[in-house]
Structure formats: structure tokens, C-alpha cells
Write a protein that holds these residues in place. Structure first.
Motif, PDB file in Angstrom:
ATOM      1  N   ILE A  18       0.845  -1.205   0.000  1.00  0.00           N
ATOM      2  CA  ILE A  18       0.000   0.000   0.000  1.00  0.00           C
ATOM      3  C   ILE A  18       0.875   1.248   0.000  1.00  0.00           C
ATOM      4  O   ILE A  18       0.651   2.191  -0.776  1.00  0.00           O
ATOM      5  CB  ILE A  18      -0.938  -0.013   1.227  1.00  0.00           C
ATOM      6  CG1 ILE A  18      -1.999  -1.108   1.083  1.00  0.00           C
ATOM      7  CG2 ILE A  18      -1.599   1.361   1.417  1.00  0.00           C
ATOM      8  CD1 ILE A  18      -2.796  -1.363   2.348  1.00  0.00           C
ATOM      9  N   ILE A  19       1.892   1.263   0.860  1.00  0.00           N
ATOM     10  CA  ILE A  19       2.768   2.430   0.954  1.00  0.00           C
ATOM     11  C   ILE A  19       3.539   2.631  -0.346  1.00  0.00           C
ATOM     12  O   ILE A  19       3.671   3.755  -0.840  1.00  0.00           O
ATOM     13  CB  ILE A  19       3.730   2.281   2.153  1.00  0.00           C
ATOM     14  CG1 ILE A  19       2.941   2.350   3.471  1.00  0.00           C
ATOM     15  CG2 ILE A  19       4.814   3.359   2.121  1.00  0.00           C
ATOM     16  CD1 ILE A  19       3.758   2.041   4.697  1.00  0.00           C
ATOM     17  N   GLU A  20       4.046   1.548  -0.906  1.00  0.00           N
ATOM     18  CA  GLU A  20       4.767   1.637  -2.171  1.00  0.00           C
ATOM     19  C   GLU A  20       3.893   2.262  -3.250  1.00  0.00           C
ATOM     20  O   GLU A  20       4.330   3.146  -4.006  1.00  0.00           O
ATOM     21  CB  GLU A  20       5.229   0.233  -2.589  1.00  0.00           C
ATOM     22  CG  GLU A  20       5.917   0.160  -3.933  1.00  0.00           C
ATOM     23  CD  GLU A  20       7.363   0.627  -3.900  1.00  0.00           C
ATOM     24  OE1 GLU A  20       8.028   0.514  -4.934  1.00  0.00           O
ATOM     25  OE2 GLU A  20       7.810   1.120  -2.850  1.00  0.00           O
ATOM     26  N   ALA A  21       2.633   1.828  -3.314  1.00  0.00           N
ATOM     27  CA  ALA A  21       1.706   2.369  -4.313  1.00  0.00           C
ATOM     28  C   ALA A  21       1.409   3.843  -4.040  1.00  0.00           C
ATOM     29  O   ALA A  21       1.333   4.660  -4.973  1.00  0.00           O
ATOM     30  CB  ALA A  21       0.419   1.558  -4.318  1.00  0.00           C
ATOM     31  N   ASP A  22       1.244   4.203  -2.760  1.00  0.00           N
ATOM     32  CA  ASP A  22       0.951   5.599  -2.405  1.00  0.00           C
ATOM     33  C   ASP A  22       2.099   6.526  -2.787  1.00  0.00           C
ATOM     34  O   ASP A  22       1.878   7.647  -3.264  1.00  0.00           O
ATOM     35  CB  ASP A  22       0.685   5.714  -0.897  1.00  0.00           C
ATOM     36  CG  ASP A  22      -0.683   5.172  -0.496  1.00  0.00           C
ATOM     37  OD1 ASP A  22      -1.526   4.981  -1.389  1.00  0.00           O
ATOM     38  OD2 ASP A  22      -0.893   4.930   0.714  1.00  0.00           O
ATOM     39  N   LEU A  23       3.312   6.078  -2.575  1.00  0.00           N
ATOM     40  CA  LEU A  23       4.473   6.904  -2.921  1.00  0.00           C
ATOM     41  C   LEU A  23       4.658   6.999  -4.438  1.00  0.00           C
ATOM     42  O   LEU A  23       4.968   8.063  -4.973  1.00  0.00           O
ATOM     43  CB  LEU A  23       5.732   6.332  -2.265  1.00  0.00           C
ATOM     44  CG  LEU A  23       5.798   6.459  -0.734  1.00  0.00           C
ATOM     45  CD1 LEU A  23       6.981   5.674  -0.182  1.00  0.00           C
ATOM     46  CD2 LEU A  23       5.901   7.916  -0.301  1.00  0.00           C
ATOM     47  N   PHE A  55       8.159   1.576  13.151  1.00  0.00           N
ATOM     48  CA  PHE A  55       9.474   2.186  12.982  1.00  0.00           C
ATOM     49  C   PHE A  55      10.209   1.593  11.789  1.00  0.00           C
ATOM     50  O   PHE A  55      10.975   2.290  11.121  1.00  0.00           O
ATOM     51  CB  PHE A  55      10.301   2.017  14.263  1.00  0.00           C
ATOM     52  CG  PHE A  55       9.869   2.914  15.389  1.00  0.00           C
ATOM     53  CD1 PHE A  55      10.401   4.184  15.537  1.00  0.00           C
ATOM     54  CD2 PHE A  55       8.930   2.491  16.315  1.00  0.00           C
ATOM     55  CE1 PHE A  55      10.008   5.013  16.572  1.00  0.00           C
ATOM     56  CE2 PHE A  55       8.530   3.308  17.364  1.00  0.00           C
ATOM     57  CZ  PHE A  55       9.066   4.576  17.490  1.00  0.00           C
ATOM     58  N   GLY A  56       9.957   0.313  11.522  1.00  0.00           N
ATOM     59  CA  GLY A  56      10.613  -0.337  10.393  1.00  0.00           C
ATOM     60  C   GLY A  56      10.163   0.229   9.062  1.00  0.00           C
ATOM     61  O   GLY A  56      10.961   0.353   8.123  1.00  0.00           O
ATOM     62  N   LEU A  57       8.891   0.610   8.957  1.00  0.00           N
ATOM     63  CA  LEU A  57       8.385   1.164   7.699  1.00  0.00           C
ATOM     64  C   LEU A  57       9.107   2.449   7.322  1.00  0.00           C
ATOM     65  O   LEU A  57       9.415   2.690   6.150  1.00  0.00           O
ATOM     66  CB  LEU A  57       6.878   1.419   7.807  1.00  0.00           C
ATOM     67  CG  LEU A  57       5.980   0.175   7.779  1.00  0.00           C
ATOM     68  CD1 LEU A  57       4.547   0.545   8.115  1.00  0.00           C
ATOM     69  CD2 LEU A  57       6.045  -0.522   6.418  1.00  0.00           C
ATOM     70  N   THR A  58       9.388   3.275   8.331  1.00  0.00           N
ATOM     71  CA  THR A  58      10.038   4.551   8.020  1.00  0.00           C
ATOM     72  C   THR A  58      11.558   4.423   7.971  1.00  0.00           C
ATOM     73  O   THR A  58      12.258   5.417   7.759  1.00  0.00           O
ATOM     74  CB  THR A  58       9.607   5.648   9.020  1.00  0.00           C
ATOM     75  OG1 THR A  58       9.787   5.189  10.363  1.00  0.00           O
ATOM     76  CG2 THR A  58       8.155   6.018   8.804  1.00  0.00           C
ATOM     77  N   LYS A  59      12.070   3.209   8.179  1.00  0.00           N
ATOM     78  CA  LYS A  59      13.464   2.922   7.849  1.00  0.00           C
ATOM     79  C   LYS A  59      13.560   2.443   6.403  1.00  0.00           C
ATOM     80  O   LYS A  59      14.566   2.648   5.733  1.00  0.00           O
ATOM     81  CB  LYS A  59      14.042   1.868   8.790  1.00  0.00           C
ATOM     82  CG  LYS A  59      14.414   2.401  10.170  1.00  0.00           C
ATOM     83  CD  LYS A  59      15.254   1.409  10.937  1.00  0.00           C
ATOM     84  CE  LYS A  59      15.829   2.036  12.207  1.00  0.00           C
ATOM     85  NZ  LYS A  59      16.739   1.106  12.925  1.00  0.00           N
ATOM     86  N   PHE A  61      11.050   3.156   3.969  1.00  0.00           N
ATOM     87  CA  PHE A  61      10.516   4.199   3.083  1.00  0.00           C
ATOM     88  C   PHE A  61      10.871   5.574   3.637  1.00  0.00           C
ATOM     89  O   PHE A  61      11.099   5.726   4.839  1.00  0.00           O
ATOM     90  CB  PHE A  61       8.990   4.070   2.976  1.00  0.00           C
ATOM     91  CG  PHE A  61       8.518   2.758   2.417  1.00  0.00           C
ATOM     92  CD1 PHE A  61       8.477   2.548   1.043  1.00  0.00           C
ATOM     93  CD2 PHE A  61       8.101   1.731   3.258  1.00  0.00           C
ATOM     94  CE1 PHE A  61       8.031   1.340   0.523  1.00  0.00           C
ATOM     95  CE2 PHE A  61       7.660   0.517   2.750  1.00  0.00           C
ATOM     96  CZ  PHE A  61       7.632   0.323   1.373  1.00  0.00           C
ATOM     97  N   PRO A  62      10.890   6.609   2.786  1.00  0.00           N
ATOM     98  CA  PRO A  62      11.157   7.956   3.295  1.00  0.00           C
ATOM     99  C   PRO A  62      10.060   8.411   4.251  1.00  0.00           C
ATOM    100  O   PRO A  62       8.870   8.231   3.972  1.00  0.00           O
ATOM    101  CB  PRO A  62      11.184   8.817   2.020  1.00  0.00           C
ATOM    102  CG  PRO A  62      10.448   8.028   0.992  1.00  0.00           C
ATOM    103  CD  PRO A  62      10.695   6.589   1.321  1.00  0.00           C
ATOM    104  N   GLY A  63      10.445   8.977   5.371  1.00  0.00           N
ATOM    105  CA  GLY A  63       9.464   9.443   6.351  1.00  0.00           C
ATOM    106  C   GLY A  63       9.980   9.313   7.766  1.00  0.00           C
ATOM    107  O   GLY A  63      11.172   9.128   7.999  1.00  0.00           O
TER     108      GLY A  63
END
Length: 557
Positions: A18-23, A55-59, A61-63
Motif C-alpha cells: 500500500i505504501i509503495e503504491a501511495d508513494l 518504525f521499520g516502515l520509516t526505515k 521508506f522515506p518518512g
């Protein structure tokens, strides 16, 4: 965004997709997540998954990730829990960008509540909690309107101000959203937004006597912080509709909630209410008792942050709940400690061995690797003397077939030292073997052996003269049944009576002075960590995990 190389290393979970698609679509330039614990207890292994995810997601992906304390219930919250949570997150290897509190937004949330009242979307209800429940209906039957639902805006504003001013007792009134008492989702049937609670708050003191409910504080706090992906566990899925409704009606930043399945660990409970009972009733020695599934308890027991992160990565992120075998967590700990833990020798049930041909009063230094998995740790000196201690189980008067330890006439190697051969033994009046007499084979010293003798057994040992008495706490699983939640009766009835055994062991001198949290492999016994109770006068070690999964073996019998 996640790189192609990282994609090849592992499959993306559904949230990462989902995050990959949003970015990629340009919806966001960066993502913002948050970890929102309530400071009413210590974090446990279930929280570890959420920590690693947010915390892992923002390591990846940017954020960045915020730490936000959901401190909307002053009765159960305390600064002790706030500090423990921060310590645990940092120990896990993560750092937040902003330290925030729901109480930071109390004035703004109050203003949001006034906006709802002005818009005719909220009312003050004088009904008791029992009366509200009775009018709520059932999943198959619609609820009924409160008799106070159609109060005027002016009356609601006046009453809400009186609530804030402390003019009403606890439980006498609530502020409810006006949505639909026939809604298929029961959480949308005029949910409570504010309740009266005359209690001292750990941050705001006595400024407030009304406090927002979780559903009113959570989504609005996400919005204030412009959280892009608000990630919570599956039990909050029914709350998402209310989360979206409140944000839409307030016309504020549209944070969005995503849910992942909770991972339940067998032989464990993670309910804060039940964990608090264990502490208050004295079944464990505090929140950091090494039998507790709290992060502080696991840290004290000797679990490493890397092993817990590895465990969370292995169980992954899914949409469906399932039970995870605690054996996987223990496997991750063994994997990590095997690479890191220094090797030491400790005898837990001693039997004296006299090396009859070794001179009395002489101490010879032998050497052994600190960790064969990491040669950079070097070697250590181990004193060897005429009298040594071995485990009682390592000697057998009448050996069984394929018994490769010490027995009359048999040879074994002492780890890092010599080959010895049993000559005779001594019994007491009860027939118990109290002493074994052996001779050592000259020129058989480890690393210098020129004898050509091959022996199948290697024993750990300590010099009797130099042995350091240590307290050893043998921890095991706190519960004796796999799924405590489905058992009848009080969950405390299933506490494992053998979850802690305390014995005295005899250690090589290298263990005389260690620091709390230091990890060791006691050869042939398991992985152990220095406890916080340990002193130079009385070293104390906790068993982190056995060398092998003894529970799995027991289940096979």
C-alpha cells in the motif's frame, strides 16, 4: 521508496505494498507513522511487533515515526510507564522523531467537541452506563434513541461547559456523537466522545475533569500530526468507520487507518489486565520478572533486541490472526546468542574428581576459546588443579550402552585441558558416590596433544579451589498450557509451578565479575545472562534459554 534490490531480498507485506503504491502515485512524498501506547503498563512482545512495523516502515521508506502516548485515562496511567516505554523502544533499536501525548491536544480536542455540538452532531446524555447499554440494541436489532438526544445546541453547550467545570460527578453525564442508533456497526450508534473523570493526570494535573474517549482522541491526534498510515491491530477494524466519520465531519487532515492481525504467542498472556494481576498478586516479581512477556522482562532474562526484531520479522505482517509457537522466539534467541555469547564453564550439580597423578598445590593454566563463532573474542585462562568439579550426571558407575562420559576405566577429555581416565570412586554410607579418582594423560593437553588418543566424550569442569559460587535462576515458561485464553476458570490456575528453580552453581573465575545484561553460554547447559540483582559478592545468572527445545522433546513423549 523501497529499492528493487530490497524487493528481491524479501516479499513486501500488504502494508508495504500500500505504501509503495501511495508513494509511486505521488499521494505522499513521505510517510508518517506513529506508535501510540497507553502508559498504563509495560510493553510486551505483542507491542514489539507493532514497534518493529511502525518504525521499520520509516526505515524502509522515506518518512518518520512519532511516539505518541495515548494518555486519556488518568486513573491507570503513570510516568513510570512512560519512562519504561521510552527505554524499551530505544533498547529495541529505534528512535522517534517527536515525543507527543494525546494530552498535548486536550484543548484542541475540546474545541473539536464544541464544533460537533454547534453542528448538531453531539449531545450531552444524562443516562447511566447501564441505561446507555440497554438502549444500544444488538447486532441484529436497532438501538433506541436516548431521551436526551434532541436537546438544543444551547443546552448541550451549557451542560458540556458545566461538565468541564467539574459541576457533575463521575459517570453522571457523557458527550455522545449523534450518528445513527440503527447503524449496522454498533460502534456508530451514538458513541461516547467524552466522559467525566475527576482524577489527577500525570501531565495536566487537575486542569481537566473530562477526558476524551479513545475513538475521539486517536483519529484526531493522527490528523493533527498528519499521520499518513495509522497502523493498528485487527480488533480496531470496526472502529475505522467511526475514525473516518469523525475526521470527515471535522474536515481535518484525512489520516487513514490500516489493520494487521495480532500475533498470539502460546504459553503466554499479553493482556495488560492479566499481567497487572500477576504483578499485584505476587505470582511474579514485578513487571521485569524474566518470566513475563514484557520487553523489560525479556531483556532481564537475556533476550537480545536483535533476536526479538528477527522474531518479529519472521512472523511477518498478515490480515489473519494465528498462534505463534514460542519455540520460534527461543530459536531466534539461540541463533543470535550463539554468535555473540561468551563461553563459560559452570557446574550445577557438583561431583569432586581428584586427579591423583597431578601434584598437590600446583595450579596450571589451561586455555579455551571465548566464542568459537567469533575468533576476535580470543581465549581465556582457566586454572587447572588436582581437584576439580564435574556434573554428577557425567559419571556413571555402571555405564549404559553408548555412554561416552566418565565411568570406571573410561577416558574423557576435560574441555580445554587434559584427557583423564577413571581409576576408582568413593561412596558414602548411603551408597552415594562422593568422589571419583582419575589420572591425567601427560602430553594430552588441548592444543598440544601428541598422544594420538581419541576420546568421544568432552566434559565441562571447574577447579575446586578456584570455583566461584553463583546463584542460578532456571526460568521456564510461565504457563503450563498452550492457549491460556481458551481454558476454563481463572487463568492463574494454569501457572507453571516449575517456572522458576533457584540453585547454586560453581563457575570458573571468569564469571566472578560481570555486568548486568552480559550474555554467556554455559557449556552444555544453555544461555544465561547476568541479572540486575548480581553483585561481585553474589553473582546471579538467569537462564535465557536452554541449548535445545526441551518442551518440544517433552511433547513428543
Amino acid at each position: 521508496m523501497i529499492t528493487e534490490e530490497k524487493k528481491e531480498e524479501k516479499n513486501l507485506n500488504f502494508i508495504e505494498e500500500i505504501i509503495e503504491a501511495d508513494l509511486k502515485s505521488g499521494k505522499y512524498e513521505q510517510i508518517i507513522t506513529r506508535f501510540p501506547p497507553e502508559p498504563n503498563g509495560y510493553l510486551h512482545i505483542g507491542h514489539a511487533s507493532s514497534i518493529c512495523l511502525n518504525f521499520g516502515l520509516t526505515k524502509t521508506f522515506p518518512g518518520y515515526t512519532n511516539l505518541r502516548f495515548d494518555d486519556t485515562n488518568p486513573v491507570t496511567e503513570d510516568t513510570e510507564y512512560v519512562e519504561s516505554i521510552k527505554n524499551d523502544i530505544r533498547w529495541m533499536g529505534f528512535e522517534w522523531k517527536n515525543e507527543l501525548y494525546a494530552s498535548d491536544y486536550f484543548d484542541q480536542l475540546y474545541a473539536f467537541a464544541l464544533k460537533f455540538i454547534h453542528a448538531g452532531l453531539a449531545y450531552v446524555d444524562d443516562s447511566t452506563s447501564e441505561e446507555i447499554a440497554a438502549l444500544k440494541g444488538t447486532p441484529t436489532e436497532p438501538g433506541k434513541d436516548s431521551p436526551y438526544r434532541n436537546r438544543s445546541v444551547e443546552e448541550n453547550l451549557a451542560l458540556f461547559e458545566q461538565m468541564r467545570n467539574g459541576e457533575f460527578p463521575d459517570g453522571s453525564r457523557t458527550l455522545r456523537a449523534k450518528i445513527d442508533m440503527a447503524h449496522i456497526n454498533m460502534l456508530m450508534r451514538d458513541p461516547i466522545l467524552y466522559r467525566i473523570k475527576h482524577a489527577h493526570h500525570h501531565r495536566t494535573g487537575n486542569k481537566w475533569c473530562i477526558y476524551p474517549m479513545y475513538d475521539f482522541a486517536h483519529g484526531q491526534s493522527d490528523s493533527i500530526e498528519t499521520v499518513t498510515h495509522s497502523i493498528c491491530t485487527l480488533e480496531f477494524a470496526p472502529h475505522r468507520e467511526l475514525y473516518d466519520w469523525l475526521i470527515a465531519k471535522l474536515e481535518i487532515y484525512p489520516s487513514h487507518q490500516y489493520e494487521f492481525a495480532r500475533r498470539n504467542l502460546n504459553y503466554t498472556v499479553t493482556s495488560k489486565r492479566k499481567l497487572l494481576q500477576l504483578v499485584q498478586d505476587g505470582h511474579v516479581n514485578g513487571w521485569d520478572d524474566p518470566r513475563m512477556p514484557t520487553i523489560s522482562g525479556m531483556r532481564r532474562r537475556g533476550f537480545t533486541a536483535a533476536s526479538i526484531r528477527d522474531f518479529c520479522d519472521r512472523i511477518g505482517v498478515a490480515r489473519r490472526e494465528n498462534m505463534i509457537d514460542v519455540g520460534l522466539l527461543e530459536f531466534c534467541v539461540r541463533e543470535d546468542l550463539n554468535k555473540k555469547a561468551l563461553r563459560r564453564m559452570v557446574v550445577m550439580d557438583p561431583l569432586k574428581v581428584v586427579i591423583t597423578n597431578f601434584p598437590e598445590g600446583v595450579t596450571e593454566m589451561c586455555h579455551s576459546e571465548n566464542n568459537p563463532e567469533d575468533i576476535s573474542t580470543g581465549v581465556r585462562d582457566i586454572p587447572f588443579t588436582r581437584e576439580i568439579l564435574i556434573e554428577k550426571e557425567d559419571f556413571m558407575e555402571t555405564p549404559a550402552k553408548k555412554y561416552f562420559r566418565l565411568a570406571p576405566g573410561k577416558m574423557v577429555r576435560l574441555k580445554g585441558a587434559y584427557i583423564i581416565q577413571c581409576e576408582t570412586f568413593v561412596k558414602d554410607e548411603n551408597g552415594e558416590i562422593t568422589e571419583v579418582h582419575c589420572s591425567y594423560i601427560e602430553n594430552s593437553k588441548s592444543g598440544q596433544d601428541t598422544t594420538g588418543i581419541n576420546v568421544k566424550g568432552t566434559l565441562h569442569w571447574v577447579s575446586a579451589k578456584h570455583a566461584v559460587p553463583v546463584e542460578i535462576r532456571l526460568y521456564d515458561r510461565l504457563f503450563s498450557v498452550e492457549n491460556v485464553s481458551i481454558e476454563e476458570g481463572d487463568f492463574k490456575d494454569y501457572i507453571n509451578p516449575e517456572s522458576l528453580e533457584i540453585i547454586t552453581g560453581y563457575a570458573e573465575p571468569a564469571l566472578a565479575d560481570t555486568n548486568a545484561g552480559d550474555s554467556f553460554q554455559f557449556l552444555r547447559k544453555g544461555y544465561f545472562a547476568t541479572d540486575t540483582d548480581s553483585t561481585s559478592e553474589k553473582p546471579v545468572f538467569n537462564r535465557t534459554v536452554t541449548l535445545r527445545d526441551n518442551w518440544a522433546k517433552a511433547a513428543e513423549k
